[in-house]
Design a protein around this motif. Structure first.
Motif, PDB file in Angstrom:
ATOM      1  N   ARG A 137     103.026  -0.398  -2.986  1.00 46.80           N
ATOM      2  CA  ARG A 137     101.867   0.179  -2.191  1.00 46.80           C
ATOM      3  C   ARG A 137     101.824  -0.553  -1.090  1.00 46.80           C
ATOM      4  N   GLY A 138     100.823  -0.271  -0.217  1.00 47.12           N
ATOM      5  CA  GLY A 138     100.126  -0.774   0.936  1.00 47.12           C
ATOM      6  C   GLY A 138      99.432  -0.388   1.862  1.00 47.12           C
ATOM      7  N   ARG A 139      98.517  -0.964   2.312  1.00 45.27           N
ATOM      8  CA  ARG A 139      97.752  -0.171   3.623  1.00 45.27           C
ATOM      9  C   ARG A 139      97.902  -1.241   4.971  1.00 45.27           C
ATOM     10  N   ILE A 140      98.275  -0.256   6.074  1.00 46.86           N
ATOM     11  CA  ILE A 140      98.192  -1.030   7.160  1.00 46.86           C
ATOM     12  C   ILE A 140      97.319  -0.273   8.031  1.00 46.86           C
ATOM     13  N   VAL A 141      96.400  -0.826   9.069  1.00 43.31           N
ATOM     14  CA  VAL A 141      95.345  -0.567   9.812  1.00 43.31           C
ATOM     15  C   VAL A 141      95.674  -1.256  11.295  1.00 43.31           C
ATOM     16  N   LEU A 142      96.105  -0.725  12.477  1.00 41.69           N
ATOM     17  CA  LEU A 142      96.116  -1.127  13.497  1.00 41.69           C
ATOM     18  C   LEU A 142      94.607  -0.967  14.250  1.00 41.69           C
ATOM     19  N   THR A 143      94.248  -1.709  15.039  1.00 42.50           N
ATOM     20  CA  THR A 143      93.325  -1.806  15.980  1.00 42.50           C
ATOM     21  C   THR A 143      93.863  -1.562  17.253  1.00 42.50           C
ATOM     22  N   SER A 144      93.768  -0.186  17.806  1.00 40.56           N
ATOM     23  CA  SER A 144      94.196   0.364  19.134  1.00 40.56           C
ATOM     24  C   SER A 144      92.870   0.419  19.958  1.00 40.56           C
ATOM     25  N   SER A 145      92.559   1.478  20.466  1.00 38.23           N
ATOM     26  CA  SER A 145      91.549   1.416  21.625  1.00 38.23           C
ATOM     27  C   SER A 145      91.538   2.894  22.366  1.00 38.23           C
ATOM     28  N   ILE A 146      90.361   3.349  22.614  1.00 41.28           N
ATOM     29  CA  ILE A 146      90.241   4.350  23.374  1.00 41.28           C
ATOM     30  C   ILE A 146      91.201   4.185  24.970  1.00 41.28           C
ATOM     31  N   THR A 147      91.032   2.870  25.111  1.00 38.04           N
ATOM     32  CA  THR A 147      91.706   2.889  26.548  1.00 38.04           C
ATOM     33  C   THR A 147      93.122   2.809  26.343  1.00 38.04           C
ATOM     34  N   GLY A 148      93.939   3.727  27.088  1.00 38.74           N
ATOM     35  CA  GLY A 148      95.260   4.063  26.799  1.00 38.74           C
ATOM     36  C   GLY A 148      95.553   5.174  26.454  1.00 38.74           C
ATOM     37  N   PRO A 149      95.131   5.392  24.836  1.00 35.55           N
ATOM     38  CA  PRO A 149      95.779   6.774  24.266  1.00 35.55           C
ATOM     39  C   PRO A 149      94.812   7.879  24.591  1.00 35.55           C
ATOM     40  N   LEU A 167     100.371   3.380  19.359  1.00 35.61           N
ATOM     41  CA  LEU A 167     100.327   4.859  18.538  1.00 35.61           C
ATOM     42  C   LEU A 167     101.652   5.262  18.460  1.00 35.61           C
ATOM     43  N   GLY A 168     102.652   5.168  19.194  1.00 33.41           N
ATOM     44  CA  GLY A 168     103.919   5.592  19.233  1.00 33.41           C
ATOM     45  C   GLY A 168     104.674   4.914  17.901  1.00 33.41           C
ATOM     46  N   PHE A 169     104.444   3.556  17.940  1.00 35.51           N
ATOM     47  CA  PHE A 169     104.946   2.883  16.724  1.00 35.51           C
ATOM     48  C   PHE A 169     104.472   3.355  15.560  1.00 35.51           C
ATOM     49  N   LEU A 170     103.149   3.587  15.682  1.00 36.90           N
ATOM     50  CA  LEU A 170     102.325   4.080  14.247  1.00 36.90           C
ATOM     51  C   LEU A 170     103.140   5.470  13.792  1.00 36.90           C
ATOM     52  N   ARG A 171     103.268   6.218  14.571  1.00 32.53           N
ATOM     53  CA  ARG A 171     103.827   7.516  14.146  1.00 32.53           C
ATOM     54  C   ARG A 171     105.367   7.594  13.358  1.00 32.53           C
ATOM     55  N   GLY A 172     106.274   6.525  14.041  1.00 34.46           N
ATOM     56  CA  GLY A 172     107.464   6.424  13.634  1.00 34.46           C
ATOM     57  C   GLY A 172     107.538   5.632  12.333  1.00 34.46           C
ATOM     58  N   ALA A 173     106.609   4.581  12.191  1.00 33.95           N
ATOM     59  CA  ALA A 173     106.427   3.416  11.152  1.00 33.95           C
ATOM     60  C   ALA A 173     105.811   4.322  10.025  1.00 33.95           C
ATOM     61  N   ALA A 174     105.044   5.240  10.106  1.00 34.05           N
ATOM     62  CA  ALA A 174     104.411   5.988   9.204  1.00 34.05           C
ATOM     63  C   ALA A 174     105.585   6.768   8.335  1.00 34.05           C
ATOM     64  N   LEU A 175     106.498   7.339   8.870  1.00 35.59           N
ATOM     65  CA  LEU A 175     107.488   7.950   8.320  1.00 35.59           C
ATOM     66  C   LEU A 175     108.592   7.019   7.439  1.00 35.59           C
ATOM     67  N   PRO A 189      88.713   1.972  18.878  1.00 33.65           N
ATOM     68  CA  PRO A 189      87.270   1.572  19.178  1.00 33.65           C
ATOM     69  C   PRO A 189      86.972   2.140  20.368  1.00 33.65           C
ATOM     70  N   GLY A 190      85.458   2.243  20.748  1.00 29.35           N
ATOM     71  CA  GLY A 190      85.143   2.298  22.113  1.00 29.35           C
ATOM     72  C   GLY A 190      84.373   1.062  22.546  1.00 29.35           C
ATOM     73  N   ASN A 191      83.388   0.921  23.083  1.00 29.51           N
ATOM     74  CA  ASN A 191      83.108  -0.271  23.829  1.00 29.51           C
ATOM     75  C   ASN A 191      82.097  -0.874  22.660  1.00 29.51           C
ATOM     76  N   VAL A 192      82.369  -2.024  22.159  1.00 30.31           N
ATOM     77  CA  VAL A 192      81.835  -2.635  20.894  1.00 30.31           C
ATOM     78  C   VAL A 192      81.264  -4.312  21.155  1.00 30.31           C
ATOM     79  N   ARG A 193      80.217  -4.379  20.785  1.00 28.46           N
ATOM     80  CA  ARG A 193      79.299  -5.632  21.233  1.00 28.46           C
ATOM     81  C   ARG A 193      79.995  -6.748  20.540  1.00 28.46           C
ATOM     82  N   THR A 244      88.909   7.533  15.942  1.00 26.43           N
ATOM     83  CA  THR A 244      88.193   7.260  17.155  1.00 26.43           C
ATOM     84  C   THR A 244      86.867   6.786  16.666  1.00 26.43           C
ATOM     85  N   VAL A 245      86.398   5.673  17.014  1.00 23.97           N
ATOM     86  CA  VAL A 245      85.113   5.032  16.516  1.00 23.97           C
ATOM     87  C   VAL A 245      84.396   4.741  17.804  1.00 23.97           C
ATOM     88  N   ASP A 246      83.701   5.510  18.762  1.00 25.04           N
ATOM     89  CA  ASP A 246      83.256   5.243  20.000  1.00 25.04           C
ATOM     90  C   ASP A 246      81.753   5.719  20.226  1.00 25.04           C
TER      91      ASP A 246
END
Length: 268
Positions: A137-149, A167-175, A189-193, A244-246
């Motif tokens: 088992r395991g959990r992987i969470v990537l921090t991407s951004s709204i900028t780009g995707p 995100l391209g990596f994410l989808r192949g890796a998930a399989l 994330p959007g703009n975070v302080r 998306t958390v923005d």
């Protein structure tokens, strides 16, 4: 209803010395997880870990890791296993965002951003896989951004490319990871302080705040709680997805859309 018991869970957070990564590491520590946070500067990583440990009473270690060096990434995974007995969660959060207009961008500028943000994240996942596979088992969470995707911003085309590439990596890796009971998802994330955002100046902060429907910048805790959910037992049936958390920043088609609605002519 029961919720995830984080006691004795082992969590790795890259880029944990400040900003979003620091907030993620602190939240996991408060929940009872054993945390290894990393940063390029070893002294800064140890200082950040000590600060979180004092604030939370949790088990937090810091380690200097240069994500441009594959051997350093492998050593990170080995240290997490040595310290905490395995790896249950990887938060691949580390990222850099140096601004550079496209006309002035050099090959080295591109390589630096892609090596840390994209290549470093991919290799971090690869390094942590054996421990997760042994556990089944395991959990992987990537921090991407709204900028780009989702959006673009002048001067950050190489940064946007790195975040979209995640995100391209994410989808192949998930399989590939699903048969091993390992999920992989991303927060955008959007703009975070953060310290990095503050360095962009007050004018930038005011402009970005004005573009967010909820009327405020995000806080590191907003992102950290999203990551905590995706890493939880409750998110076991979610993989290959983005959150998306923005504060609604990507919703309006222009700033005019945020103005109070005008009253129409009414019924006829």
């Amino acid at each position: 209803m029961t919720f995830t018991d984080w006691k004795d869970r082992s969590v790795v957070v890259t880029g944990g010395t400040r900003g979003i990564g620091n907030g993620i590491a602190e939240l996991f520590a408060r929940q009872g997880a054993a945390v290894l946070l990393t940063g390029r500067d070893a002294d800064a990583a140890r200082a950040a870990a000590d600060g979180i440990a004092r604030a939370t009473g949790g088990r937090v270690a810091g380690m200097g890791v240069d994500l441009r060096v594959p051997e350093a990434i492998d050593a990170m995974a080995a240290e997490a296993v040595r310290l905490h007995g395995g790896i249950d969660v990887l938060c691949a959060n580390a990222g850099i965002f140096p601004a550079k207009p496209l006309r002035e961008m050099t090959a080295d500028d591109v390589d630096e951003v892609l090596d840390v943000n994209l290549r470093g994240g991919i290799l971090s996942v690869r390094a942590c896989l054996p421990a997760m596979e042994r556990a089944g088992r395991g959990r992987i969470v990537l921090t991407s951004s709204i900028t780009g995707p989702t959006t673009g911003y002048t001067g950050w085309s190489h940064y946007g490319a790195s975040k979209a590439g995640q995100l391209g990596f994410l989808r192949g890796a998930a399989l590939e990871l699903a048969p091993h009971g390992i999920t992989i998802n991303a927060v955008l994330p959007g703009n975070v302080r953060t310290e990095g955002l503050a360095e962009l100046g007050e004018e930038y902060l005011r402009g970005m705040t004005a573009s967010i429907p909820l009327g405020r910048l995000g806080e590191t805790s907003d992102i950290a709680h999203s990551v905590l959910f995706l890493a939880s037992d409750e998110a076991a049936f979610i993989t290959g997805q983005t959150l998306t958390v923005d504060g609604g920043q990507t919703l309006p088609e222009s700033l005019d859309a945020l103005a109070p609605p005008t009253r129409g002519p009414g019924p006829r």
